[in-house]
Design an enzyme around this catalytic site. Structure first.
Site, mmCIF file in Angstrom:
data_model
loop_
_atom_site.group_PDB
_atom_site.id
_atom_site.type_symbol
_atom_site.label_atom_id
_atom_site.label_comp_id
_atom_site.label_asym_id
_atom_site.label_seq_id
_atom_site.Cartn_x
_atom_site.Cartn_y
_atom_site.Cartn_z
ATOM 1 N N ARG A 233 41.397 35.372 37.344
ATOM 2 C CA ARG A 233 41.995 36.686 37.111
ATOM 3 C C ARG A 233 42.780 37.081 38.355
ATOM 4 N NH1 ARG A 233 41.430 35.928 32.527
ATOM 5 N NH2 ARG A 233 40.272 37.113 30.960
ATOM 6 N N GLU A 262 50.099 41.174 36.542
ATOM 7 C CA GLU A 262 50.686 40.381 35.455
ATOM 8 C C GLU A 262 50.947 41.178 34.173
ATOM 9 O OE1 GLU A 262 47.556 37.292 34.982
ATOM 10 O OE2 GLU A 262 47.336 38.039 32.929
ATOM 11 N N HIS A 294 49.761 32.589 32.874
ATOM 12 C CA HIS A 294 48.495 32.707 32.133
ATOM 13 C C HIS A 294 48.471 31.768 30.918
ATOM 14 C CE1 HIS A 294 44.947 35.669 31.866
ATOM 15 N NE2 HIS A 294 44.615 34.527 31.274
HETATM 16 P P1 NAD Z 1 31.325 31.964 32.966
HETATM 17 O O1 NAD Z 1 30.742 33.286 32.693
HETATM 18 O O2 NAD Z 1 30.835 30.773 32.204
HETATM 19 O O3 NAD Z 1 31.168 31.596 34.529
HETATM 20 C C1 NAD Z 1 31.397 32.498 35.576
HETATM 21 C C2 NAD Z 1 30.566 32.041 36.761
HETATM 22 O O4 NAD Z 1 30.877 32.889 37.875
HETATM 23 C C3 NAD Z 1 29.056 32.128 36.530
HETATM 24 O O5 NAD Z 1 28.418 30.927 36.904
HETATM 25 C C4 NAD Z 1 28.617 33.290 37.411
HETATM 26 O O6 NAD Z 1 27.290 33.151 37.918
HETATM 27 C C5 NAD Z 1 29.643 33.196 38.523
HETATM 28 N N1 NAD Z 1 29.773 34.423 39.313
HETATM 29 C C6 NAD Z 1 29.558 35.710 38.929
HETATM 30 N N2 NAD Z 1 29.744 36.529 39.966
HETATM 31 C C7 NAD Z 1 30.075 35.773 41.014
HETATM 32 C C8 NAD Z 1 30.378 36.046 42.375
HETATM 33 N N3 NAD Z 1 30.365 37.300 42.841
HETATM 34 N N4 NAD Z 1 30.680 35.020 43.169
HETATM 35 C C9 NAD Z 1 30.668 33.742 42.705
HETATM 36 N N5 NAD Z 1 30.393 33.418 41.440
HETATM 37 C C10 NAD Z 1 30.089 34.415 40.612
HETATM 38 O O7 NAD Z 1 32.897 32.141 32.782
HETATM 39 P P2 NAD Z 1 33.973 31.005 32.458
HETATM 40 O O8 NAD Z 1 34.075 30.798 30.981
HETATM 41 O O9 NAD Z 1 33.759 29.838 33.347
HETATM 42 O O10 NAD Z 1 35.319 31.771 32.898
HETATM 43 C C11 NAD Z 1 35.551 32.159 34.238
HETATM 44 C C12 NAD Z 1 36.759 33.064 34.287
HETATM 45 O O11 NAD Z 1 37.929 32.325 33.949
HETATM 46 C C13 NAD Z 1 36.748 34.206 33.250
HETATM 47 O O12 NAD Z 1 36.008 35.326 33.723
HETATM 48 C C14 NAD Z 1 38.204 34.526 33.108
HETATM 49 O O13 NAD Z 1 38.525 35.528 34.050
HETATM 50 C C15 NAD Z 1 38.916 33.235 33.503
HETATM 51 N N6 NAD Z 1 39.668 32.615 32.401
HETATM 52 C C16 NAD Z 1 40.990 32.323 32.583
HETATM 53 C C17 NAD Z 1 41.714 31.725 31.560
HETATM 54 C C18 NAD Z 1 43.163 31.357 31.702
HETATM 55 O O14 NAD Z 1 43.844 31.143 30.682
HETATM 56 N N7 NAD Z 1 43.700 31.235 32.906
HETATM 57 C C19 NAD Z 1 41.099 31.449 30.340
HETATM 58 C C20 NAD Z 1 39.739 31.738 30.192
HETATM 59 C C21 NAD Z 1 39.024 32.336 31.229
#
Ligand code: NAD
Length: 335
Positions: A233, A262, A294
């Site tokens: 993000r 964005e 994105h």
């Molecule tokens: P997820 O919930 O499976 O994993 C997130 C991880 O981050 C978890 O392991 C959690 O413990 C950890 N976390 C939480 N707080 C934290 C902190 N303060 N410091 C370090 N780690 C921390 O989520 P995911 O499915 O892996 O997705 C991650 C992110 O990717 C989403 O939140 C979204 O913002 C982003 N995303 C981007 C796209 C894209 O098209 N670019 C698409 C999907 C998701």
């Protein structure tokens, strides 16, 4: 049966969703959902939105007043929804938790590969008949240290890819994964990951505590010449500090699929307009910066899964059933 109004609809959303359900009725609006546009949702049971629709208290209050009971997100992240207000106005929030973590992880690696081997430069050079290798030297990923912030679904898919390259993988997560430890991921404190990474890739969600997790102080702690990748993000990164670190030649390169501002730019064709966002304009001219708009999620496989899960979410809402894809304050530790 449920009537659902889709907001922020692109032609590809319409293509995937149009004939996807025999049960529900869908109408597609190109506009974002906000206070000014929410009246379009009148007469619908639910709305279906994407990453840049701001589902704040005002919008949720307005939706409840016109009888909308569902916000179905066509994405995994839900940082754009005020969950406390959703609870207050009794609106169910459903998402697509894991449509294809590999799609985003592979895109992160694509950004890394492009920056490391300068293929974005090579593409243009060769098309112009310039076959010189001057200033084209790259670096191997093999044996480099890749740091990962957040080893959830996408972070773990990315760890697996990084191991395939023969990289050392280090990580920071509030909740380290035993499975990843077994595979060889070395968990450590956030500052140690910053200090040791040749490439740092962000995969944690945006929350108050992760807002600007990459700022002047954290950039100062990174190795000189390191690469920063953000496919998570935009607001995880303080853009002004990153620009300064690039200018100081402290940050070696930057690959971003998400950007702090964005909402004003992405998912639109602005090619005939003057870009008024000075920060992105500046980033666009740096030779060591690669920006995509994105598109990490955007594969055929992801879109099929997003469609399938969203229909399932709408089915569960219409049948008043519990759903494993619901997000609410009750289900979260931080709300
Ligand atoms: P997820 O919930 O499976 O994993 C997130 C991880 O981050 C978890 O392991 C959690 O413990 C950890 N976390 C939480 N707080 C934290 C902190 N303060 N410091 C370090 N780690 C921390 O989520 P995911 O499915 O892996 O997705 C991650 C992110 O990717 C989403 O939140 C979204 O913002 C982003 N995303 C981007 C796209 C894209 O098209 N670019 C698409 C999907 C998701």
């Amino acid at each position: 049966m449920a009537k659902v109004a889709f907001f922020s609809t692109q032609s590809y959303d319409r293509r995937f969703f149009e004939n996807s359900s025999d049960t529900h009725e869908f109408e597609f609006f190109e506009t974002r959902l906000n206070v000014k546009t929410l009246d379009l949702a009148r007469g619908f049971d639910g709305v279906c939105v994407f990453v840049n629709d701001k589902i704040n208290e005002e919008v949720l209050k307005g939706l409840s007043e016109i009888g909308v009971g569902l916000v179905a997100l066509r994405c995994a992240g839900f940082n754009n929804v005020n969950l406390k207000a959703a609870e207050k106005y009794n609106i169910r929030i459903m998402r697509v938790p894991a449509y294809s973590p590999e799609a985003v992880a592979e895109h992160a690696m694509a950004l890394i590969m492009t920056l490391a081997r300068r293929t974005h430069k090579a593409y243009n050079r060769v098309r112009e008949g310039n076959f010189s290798l001057e200033r084209m030297i790259g670096f191997n990923i093999f044996k480099k240290t890749i740091g990962i912030i957040g080893t959830g679904k996408i972070g773990q898919a990315f760890c697996n890819i990084a191991f395939g390259f023969g990289a050392r993988v280090i990580a920071y997560d509030k909740y380290p994964s035993d499975a990843m430890k077994e595979k060889g991921v070395e968990y450590m404190e956030f500052d140690d990951v910053l200090a040791q990474s040749d490439i740092l890739s962000l995969h944690c969600p945006l929350m108050p505590e992760t807002h600007h997790i990459i700022n002047k102080q954290s950039l100062d702690k990174m190795k000189k010449g390191a690469m920063l990748i953000n496919t998570s993000r935009g607001k995880l990164v303080d853009t002004a500090s990153v620009i300064q670190a690039l200018k100081d030649e402290h940050l070696g390169s930057l690959g971003i699929d998400v950007y702090e501002q964005e909402e004003k730019l992405f998912f639109r064709d602005l090619s005939d307009l003057v870009i008024r966002d000075d920060q992105i304009a500046q980033l666009m001219v740096f030779p060591n910066v690669l920006i995509t708009a994105h598109q990490g999620f955007f594969t055929k496989e992801s879109m099929e899964e997003i469609t399938r899960t969203t229909i399932q979410n709408i089915d569960d809402f219409a049948a008043k059933k519990d759903s494993g894809n619901e997000v609410s304050c009750k289900l979260l530790k931080d709300c």
